[in-house]
Design a protein around this motif. Structure first.
Motif, PDB file in Angstrom:
ATOM      1  N   ASN A 222      14.032  93.537  54.796  1.00  7.52           N
ATOM      2  CA  ASN A 222      14.942  93.132  53.723  1.00  7.52           C
ATOM      3  C   ASN A 222      16.279  93.866  53.760  1.00  7.52           C
ATOM      4  O   ASN A 222      17.317  93.278  53.439  1.00  7.52           O
TER       5      ASN A 222
ATOM      6  N   SER B  66       8.429  95.689  54.960  1.00  8.99           N
ATOM      7  CA  SER B  66       9.244  94.867  54.061  1.00  8.99           C
ATOM      8  C   SER B  66      10.609  95.503  53.819  1.00  8.99           C
ATOM      9  O   SER B  66      11.624  94.802  53.711  1.00  8.99           O
TER      10      SER B  66
ATOM     11  N   ARG C 197      22.287  98.211  50.842  1.00 12.89           N
ATOM     12  CA  ARG C 197      20.899  97.928  51.245  1.00 12.89           C
ATOM     13  C   ARG C 197      20.336  99.074  52.088  1.00 12.89           C
ATOM     14  O   ARG C 197      19.182  99.487  51.902  1.00 12.89           O
TER      15      ARG C 197
END
Length: 524
Positions: free
Chosen positions: A455, A451, A465
């Motif tokens: 993402n 994940s 990020r």
């Protein structure tokens, strides 16, 4: 330690099997190691096809193929690698796969392979076997490997680490010598034992790492084992930020993604939104659905973001009007019908998914890595062919070409190669006490890795990020190493250790490169 083989091939997809067959034909004694059963590699999952020879009337050439590869690679392709594949690859595909092994490519009226079109190709040059080309190729390779007297096949063995000097030498004085590879430590899940498989030359063909992403076209075994082992052995690793996403996988909530071959768009399928509006006219007005994969993937991503929809749609109506879909695309049709979707009546819901790793262990034109004794081919290797983004259907051909060349180079080196001394290399030592690792913890850690990468290091990336992802996985990596040294070995533990390391390689490379290029796209 086992008696040293001439050539140890780790991985049994198109790169590993091609290398094993070529070396065996040259009289080399080969041990071929498969992580699962022979034939269970990522190669079997490839639907679309492999670059072959286009008919003369198509006006194709090595120059045109090279130009297509370089255009897709966004200015980062290695020119000599591109030229090598463009000149040698299609001929080898035809001579070895079709003429020698008898791969059942779809044939035209003249009895020769009938090529189709794919995105970003300037000619119809893709050989295919319906929409299960990889499976057809892998089946033929596996049969040939099993029959060859010079190849010993060993299945269901996991790579633990490469055996290197001086790291694994008994004598401390060897510390002054350059690093050299002498084989690999292999784990047998059935017995729980680790063996030292010595070899005069070793070739990595362990495939990719797509399973590190939440949405992927890769099988669960694509966990980057070979890349991680090469990194721990100090091999040079490059271009880890370039992870290609396939634009079209079947979207069914709560289920794994199923690849929908590039050939669908090559034959005229159109991408539309829920209203039925064709949207590639906004993003690539000249190439439309046949734009490079990074362009199409970002277009779908942006359409989803703008509309709030969980997917886009692939409309097969233009194909259905002139082709028998069940005849040309049986795998796609069966996958859709299994989910209650009839492509004759409705567009197919699609989303992008992690598909192919363009980076890897750096190799030269003969598959040599930076470590003496070690070669690499296929997705684990970085030849420079793909640059920042892979052109469709080049990967199978690259595995074939570099598998052949790596085998030939290794065979040449064997003439003067010394056999590893088992007495000078340490056998694997299992800790006297160890504990079983909780499967729930492994599942939880995999969930975090997959994940996090999806993402924060997916189709669109930002510095914030990537830094968040790096911080999240930093703690996990240190905890993982402690668990690894304290726990009883298992395939699941080894794969998790590889996956965490490879995830960090991707994140570090992506953070260090602020330039958007190919499939590494930084919106900041």
């Amino acid at each position: 330690m086992s008696k040293a083989a001439d050539l140890l091939v780790l991985g049994a997809g198109i790169a590993g099997c091609s290398a094993a067959l070529r070396a065996a034909d040259l009289g080399v004694s080969v041990v071929l190691v498969a992580k699962d059963e022979l034939g269970g590699s990522n190669t079997s999952w490839a639907q679309g096809g492999i670059i072959g020879l286009a008919p003369p009337e198509e006006g194709d050439s090595a120059d045109l193929l090279a130009a297509d590869i370089e255009a897709a690679g966004a200015g980062l392709c290695r020119p000599e690698a591109v030229r090598l594949l463009a000149e040698e690859g299609p001929k080898l595909c035809r001579a070895f796969l079709w003429e020698r092994l008898g791969v059942p490519f779809d044939l035209g009226a003249n009895g020769t392979p009938d090529p189709t079109a794919e995105a970003a190709h300037s000619a119809r040059r893709i050989y295919h076997a319906k929409d299960a080309t990889g499976l057809a190729i892998q089946t033929a390779l596996s049969e040939a490997v099993r029959k060859h007297p010079n190849i010993q096949v060993r299945e269901h063995l996991c790579l633990v680490d490469l055996i290197t000097s001086p790291h694994h030498c008994v004598s401390p004085v060897r510390v002054y010598e350059p690093i050299r590879v002498h084989g690999a430590y292999l784990f047998d899940p059935a017995t729980g034992e680790v063996e030292g498989a010595l070899a005069r030359r070793t070739l990595l063909a362990t495939g990719g790492l797509g399973y590190l992403y939440l949405h992927t076209t890769n099988p669960p075994g694509a966990t980057g084992d070979g890349l991680a082992a090469a990194y721990r052995a100090s091999a040079r690793i490059v271009n880890c930020e370039y992870l290609q996403f396939h634009p079209t996988t079947l979207y069914v909530p709560g289920k794994p993604r199923t690849l929908l071959t590039e050939a669908l768009r090559g034959e005229g399928a159109r991408l539309v939104n829920r209203k039925g509006e064709r949207f590639m006219t906004k993003y690539a007005p000249e190439q439309l659905e046949l734009a490079p994969r990074d362009v199409v993937s970002r277009a779908i991503f942006q359409e989803m973001a703008a509309s709030g929809e969980p997917c886009a749609f692939l409309d097969l109506a233009p194909l259905a009007a002139r082709l028998d879909l069940d005849e040309h695309f049986p795998t796609v049709m069966a996958a859709c019908r299994a989910e209650g979707i009839d492509p004759h009546r409705q567009p197919i819901p699609v989303v992008p998914a992690a598909h192919y790793f363009c980076g890897g262990v750096l190799v030269d034109l003969d598959g040599r890595t930076s470590l003496p004794g070690l070669f690499a081919a296929g997705e684990v290797a970085c030849t420079g062919l793909h640059g920042a983004n892979r052109l469709a259907s080049t990967s199978l051909l690259e595995g074939l070409v570099w598998g052949f060349r790596g085998a030939e180079a290794a065979a040449r080196e064997l003439a003067g190669a010394l056999e590893p001394d088992p007495g000078d290399l340490a056998a694997w030592r299992t800790p006297e006490t160890s504990k079983e690792m909780d499967p729930l913890l492994i599942d939880q850690d995999w969930g975090l890795i997959r994940s996090t990468l999806w993402n924060y290091a997916g189709i669109v990336r930002t510095k914030a990020r990537l830094e968040r992802a790096k911080a999240d996985l930093h703690y996990l990596a240190h905890r993982m190493e402690r668990f690894y040294h304290e726990s009883t070995l298992s395939r699941e533990l080894l794969e998790l250790r590889s996956g965490i390391l490879c995830a960090r390689l991707i994140l570090n490379a992506a953070l260090q490169n602020p330039e958007s290029r190919g499939c590494h796209y930084r919106v900041d």
